[in-house]
Design an enzyme around this catalytic site. Structure first.
Site, PDB file in Angstrom:
ATOM      1  N   LYS A  76      10.897  30.603  45.929  1.00 46.23           N
ATOM      2  CA  LYS A  76      10.961  29.217  45.467  1.00 46.23           C
ATOM      3  C   LYS A  76       9.571  28.697  45.104  1.00 46.23           C
ATOM      4  O   LYS A  76       8.573  29.030  45.756  1.00 46.23           O
ATOM      5  CB  LYS A  76      11.601  28.368  46.574  1.00 46.23           C
ATOM      6  CG  LYS A  76      11.860  26.918  46.234  1.00 46.23           C
ATOM      7  CD  LYS A  76      12.580  26.255  47.405  1.00 46.23           C
ATOM      8  CE  LYS A  76      12.731  24.762  47.237  1.00 46.23           C
ATOM      9  NZ  LYS A  76      13.418  24.149  48.402  1.00 46.23           N
ATOM     10  N   SER A 151      17.084  21.338  47.324  1.00 42.71           N
ATOM     11  CA  SER A 151      16.076  21.567  46.308  1.00 42.71           C
ATOM     12  C   SER A 151      15.927  23.034  45.920  1.00 42.71           C
ATOM     13  O   SER A 151      15.206  23.355  44.981  1.00 42.71           O
ATOM     14  CB  SER A 151      14.725  21.019  46.779  1.00 42.71           C
ATOM     15  OG  SER A 151      14.255  21.699  47.921  1.00 42.71           O
ATOM     16  N   SER A 175      17.998  21.361  51.903  1.00 42.94           N
ATOM     17  CA  SER A 175      17.672  22.081  50.672  1.00 42.94           C
ATOM     18  C   SER A 175      18.054  23.549  50.650  1.00 42.94           C
ATOM     19  O   SER A 175      17.963  24.187  49.599  1.00 42.94           O
ATOM     20  CB  SER A 175      16.177  21.944  50.373  1.00 42.94           C
ATOM     21  OG  SER A 175      15.849  20.608  50.093  1.00 42.94           O
TER      22      SER A 175
END
Length: 471
Positions: A76, A151, A175
């Site tokens: 990420k 996220s 997330s």
């Protein structure tokens, strides 16, 4: 319904990470072949998904004895990787390549996986949908007109679409679990301190971020957490070890439908929780309704803390991120939260004080029960645009408060929780359920996850009759 997937008859097939690693050990396939197949899959579907932040030539693991050696993956884009920029999903600055790997990157890659690049996320991870002011949103492989959550949205899209079987995610308010629910994946948020922390944690007044992965199978998640412990383990926590299936012990499960915002769950979500409760009861576990250990004040305090973090991120961007940071180019959610915090600054000390007491309040749920079953979200994933940062802030924050009503409690308490696929809505969109446990008890969550996966095999995109491979 149009779906997007990359599954094909190549070296990856539709295998999970554990199977691929075994194929590498058996010399039936090489890490290079798997990396090439994953890169080709990304090239095939990412023009529609928009999930990849940046790519690099395959960076192969160096330990052939590592648990997941040779399995391709992505990290990420809020985690440093040497030679790659870390943008935190923001359009407000131009990130420079990181000089070295972050501490968590080192632990993540110690599992032996092959790194192919980074995945996209919303600005600073504040939103529950991976959308932007001017750039293309990350789209849900199950239906590209819908959000894939956030996220860790880019990671979820790539795993669900079959580009890779496992990808990095982290969770500061849901997330990991939110995109898992939106994309029909397994998403374990570990206990606070279970893994090496990312560098951003040192700047937080309350440590609420956990590192982990998104996968298509429970055993991939279990294999990953066991492999991470081989590199580093927090001596203050009991080891998880390698979980390989359900346990025989019978548990007391609290079923929680109430949310901190008082929002009612929609029909498909309620049905998914109730069906999961029935499966647990059929397996001999005791399920009974419980109530929240916190009041609606928790939701107000969490939003206040959320706003504080936005104020800090935007206000210190030039100092902490890059001198090119232009606060005026931050997205509508970040700027709206910052403005709200500046209007309500006097409430922050009280909010922080109350949030620091949440761990003790949360623990009360486990005086009688070993596990709590709840929704992940109050309703199924919305269409792209519903919680976009371009929405007027008062409407946007109201929608987010109503939608993200179950996940933040575990972040503030520092406790583990897992999102599991619980079927599809009548519209064909994934629905997830959440299991939560006491601090440090990820093992029980994984054991129950194995049970539910066996009793109700997860519906994956590759097996959907409506799927059509992108070309």
């Amino acid at each position: 319904m149009t779906t997007i997937h990359a599954f094909s008859d190549d070296a990856l097939g539709d295998h999970d990470a554990v199977t691929l690693a075994q194929l590498v050990r058996d010399r039936q396939v090489s890490p290079e072949e798997l990396a090439a197949a994953a890169a080709a899959r990304a090239q095939c579907v990412d023009p529609e998904l928009h999930a990849v932040a940046c790519q690099l030539p395959p960076r192969h693991g160096t330990n052939p004895n590592a648990e997941l050696f040779g399995v391709p993956t992505f990290i990420k884009d809020n985690t440093d990787v040497a030679g790659l920029p870390t943008t935190h999903g923001s359009e407000a600055f131009t990130a420079r390549p990181a000089k070295k790997d972050g501490a968590y990157t080192t632990q993540f890659l110690s599992t032996g996986m092959t790194l192919l690049g980074k995945t996209r996320m919303p600005e600073f991870g504040f939103n529950a949908s991976t959308e932007y002011m001017t750039e293309e949103p990350v789209r849900n492989p199950w239906h590209p007109e819908y959000s894939v959550g956030a996220s860790s949205g880019g990671s979820a899209a790539l795993v669900a679409a079959g580009v890779v079987p496992i990808a990095h995610a982290n969770d500061g308010g849901g997330s990991i679990r939110i995109p898992a629910a939106c994309a029909g994946l397994v998403g374990l948020k570990p206990s606070r301190g279970r893994h090496r922390d990312g560098e951003q944690v040192s700047h937080l007044p309350i440590h609420m971020i956990s590192e982990g992965v998104l996968t298509r199978s429970v055993r991939d998640t279990a294999a990953f957490v066991a492999a991470c412990e081989n590199h580093w383990r927090n001596q203050k926590l009991a080891p998880i070890g390698r979980v390989c299936g359900p346990a025989q012990r019978k548990l007391r499960v609290g079923m929680l439908m109430d949310s901190v915002t008082g929002e009612s769950v929609d029909g498909p979500t309620r049905e998914a929780v109730e069906q999961t409760a029935a499966l647990l009861e059929a397996a001999g576990h005791v399920v009974e309704p419980i109530t929240l250990p916190v009041t609606s004040q928790f939701a107000d305090d969490f939003v206040q803390y959320w706003a504080l973090l936005a104020d800090l991120a935007v206000g210190t961007g030039r100092l902490i991120l890059d001198r090119s940071f232009d606060a005026a180019k931050a997205d509508g959610l970040s700027l709206g939260l910052r403005a709200q915090h500046r209007r309500t600054l006097h409430r922050t000390p009280g909010a922080l004080l109350r949030l620091r007491r949440v761990a003790d309040q949360y623990a009360r749920m486990f005086a009688r029960h070993e596990v709590v079953l709840s929704p992940v979200l109050s309703h199924t994933t919305p269409r792209i645009g519903y919680i976009s940062p371009t929405v007027d802030f008062p409407d946007l924050i109201d929608r987010l408060r109503r939608y993200v009503a179950y996940t933040p409690l575990n972040n503030i308490a520092g406790t583990p929780a897992i999102s599991l696929p619980a079927g599809l809505s009548p519209d064909g969109l994934p629905v997830g359920v959440q299991l939560s446990a006491a601090y440090g008890d990820e093992r029980t969550l994984l054991e129950l996850a194995f049970l539910l996966e066996a009793e109700r095999p997860f519906t994956l995109l590759s097996s959907s009759e409506t799927s059509s491979r992108a070309t």
